[in-house]
Design a protein around this motif. Structure first.
Motif, PDB file in Angstrom:
ATOM      1  N   MET A 104       6.560  -5.998  -0.526  1.00  0.00           N
ATOM      2  CA  MET A 104       5.499  -6.899  -0.974  1.00  0.00           C
ATOM      3  C   MET A 104       4.197  -6.636  -0.227  1.00  0.00           C
ATOM      4  SD  MET A 104       7.673 -10.467  -1.362  1.00  0.00           S
ATOM      5  CE  MET A 104       6.256 -11.441  -0.998  1.00  0.00           C
ATOM      6  N   LEU A 105       4.294  -6.471   1.085  1.00  0.00           N
ATOM      7  CA  LEU A 105       3.091  -6.235   1.885  1.00  0.00           C
ATOM      8  C   LEU A 105       2.455  -4.886   1.566  1.00  0.00           C
ATOM      9  CD1 LEU A 105       4.304  -7.654   5.307  1.00  0.00           C
ATOM     10  CD2 LEU A 105       2.735  -8.722   3.686  1.00  0.00           C
ATOM     11  N   ARG A 106       3.293  -3.876   1.391  1.00  0.00           N
ATOM     12  CA  ARG A 106       2.781  -2.554   1.035  1.00  0.00           C
ATOM     13  C   ARG A 106       2.082  -2.608  -0.319  1.00  0.00           C
ATOM     14  NH1 ARG A 106       6.184   2.746   1.958  1.00  0.00           N
ATOM     15  NH2 ARG A 106       6.011   1.758   3.954  1.00  0.00           N
ATOM     16  N   GLN A 107       2.680  -3.299  -1.278  1.00  0.00           N
ATOM     17  CA  GLN A 107       2.088  -3.422  -2.610  1.00  0.00           C
ATOM     18  C   GLN A 107       0.752  -4.154  -2.531  1.00  0.00           C
ATOM     19  OE1 GLN A 107       3.382  -1.942  -5.355  1.00  0.00           O
ATOM     20  NE2 GLN A 107       1.427  -2.474  -6.268  1.00  0.00           N
ATOM     21  N   GLU A 108       0.687  -5.203  -1.738  1.00  0.00           N
ATOM     22  CA  GLU A 108      -0.571  -5.934  -1.576  1.00  0.00           C
ATOM     23  C   GLU A 108      -1.637  -5.030  -0.978  1.00  0.00           C
ATOM     24  OE1 GLU A 108      -2.424  -9.503   1.122  1.00  0.00           O
ATOM     25  OE2 GLU A 108      -0.335  -9.702   0.497  1.00  0.00           O
ATOM     26  N   LEU A 109      -1.266  -4.245   0.009  1.00  0.00           N
ATOM     27  CA  LEU A 109      -2.214  -3.344   0.645  1.00  0.00           C
ATOM     28  C   LEU A 109      -2.721  -2.300  -0.343  1.00  0.00           C
ATOM     29  CD1 LEU A 109      -3.599  -2.486   3.279  1.00  0.00           C
ATOM     30  CD2 LEU A 109      -1.625  -1.057   3.740  1.00  0.00           C
ATOM     31  N   ASP A 111      -2.696  -2.477  -3.729  1.00  0.00           N
ATOM     32  CA  ASP A 111      -3.439  -3.106  -4.823  1.00  0.00           C
ATOM     33  C   ASP A 111      -4.857  -3.472  -4.405  1.00  0.00           C
ATOM     34  OD1 ASP A 111      -1.286  -2.856  -6.493  1.00  0.00           O
ATOM     35  OD2 ASP A 111      -0.655  -4.961  -6.319  1.00  0.00           O
ATOM     36  N   THR A 112      -5.026  -4.021  -3.237  1.00  0.00           N
ATOM     37  CA  THR A 112      -6.368  -4.426  -2.819  1.00  0.00           C
ATOM     38  C   THR A 112      -7.254  -3.219  -2.578  1.00  0.00           C
ATOM     39  OG1 THR A 112      -5.634  -4.575  -0.519  1.00  0.00           O
ATOM     40  CG2 THR A 112      -5.662  -6.613  -1.801  1.00  0.00           C
ATOM     41  N   SER A 119      -8.111  -7.559   1.264  1.00  0.00           N
ATOM     42  CA  SER A 119      -7.271  -8.719   1.536  1.00  0.00           C
ATOM     43  C   SER A 119      -7.570  -9.230   2.936  1.00  0.00           C
ATOM     44  CB  SER A 119      -5.800  -8.307   1.440  1.00  0.00           C
ATOM     45  OG  SER A 119      -4.973  -9.257   2.044  1.00  0.00           O
ATOM     46  N   ARG A 121      -5.402  -9.987   4.999  1.00  0.00           N
ATOM     47  CA  ARG A 121      -4.407  -9.385   5.880  1.00  0.00           C
ATOM     48  C   ARG A 121      -4.507  -7.871   5.926  1.00  0.00           C
ATOM     49  NH1 ARG A 121      -0.738 -13.343   3.220  1.00  0.00           N
ATOM     50  NH2 ARG A 121      -0.331 -11.704   1.744  1.00  0.00           N
ATOM     51  N   GLN A 122      -5.388  -7.291   5.145  1.00  0.00           N
ATOM     52  CA  GLN A 122      -5.414  -5.841   5.022  1.00  0.00           C
ATOM     53  C   GLN A 122      -5.614  -5.160   6.368  1.00  0.00           C
ATOM     54  OE1 GLN A 122      -8.073  -4.318   2.101  1.00  0.00           O
ATOM     55  NE2 GLN A 122      -7.332  -2.240   2.300  1.00  0.00           N
TER      56      GLN A 122
END
Length: 130
Positions: A104-109, A111-112, A119, A121-122
């Motif tokens: 999930m965290l990798r995907q968020e990183l 995608d942003t 993000s 949190r990026q």
């Protein structure tokens, strides 16, 4: 997060508490055995102390230095009940596996980065994923 919650968070190992209070590990364990403090425990049974626990230990030390015995300290300090173990670690949401969290965290990183938005949190996450 409120200041009260922050002060109650178990953060410090017994080694750090020894340095902060100038008490020995034996003294700290003795005060715990006598119900004056209730440090949290990790899964490995390691004690973790909060700011409130450290303050309480400093109060106890001050009273001992004034010549007050343990029975007197128990009467002077407000008694606290031992917190129930289930209230400390009650999950709000169902737990997810470490692997799922990393995905999930990798995907968020990723995608942003593509969308041109950063993000919150990026910056924190980028050091884990190169």
């Amino acid at each position: 997060m409120s200041d009260m919650n922050r002060r109650s968070m178990p953060l410090f190992s017994i080694g750090i508490v020894k340095s902060l209070t100038a008490l020995t590990a034996r003294q700290i364990r003795y005060y715990e055995d006598n119900g004056l403090i209730f440090p949290a425990r990790t899964e490995g049974n390691q004690r973790l102390f909060s700011f409130n626990d450290v303050d309480r230990l400093l109060e106890i030390k001050e009273l001992i230095d004034k010549g007050i015995n343990l029975a007197g300290i128990k009467q002077m300090l407000p008694t606290r009940e031992k917190p129930a173990a289930d209230t400390l670690e009650t999950p709000i949401e169902p737990e997810i596996s470490d692997k799922a969290l990393r995905q999930m965290l990798r995907q968020e990183l990723m995608d942003t980065g593509r969308l041109g938005k950063a993000s919150l949190r990026q910056g924190e996450l980028s050091r884990f994923f190169h």
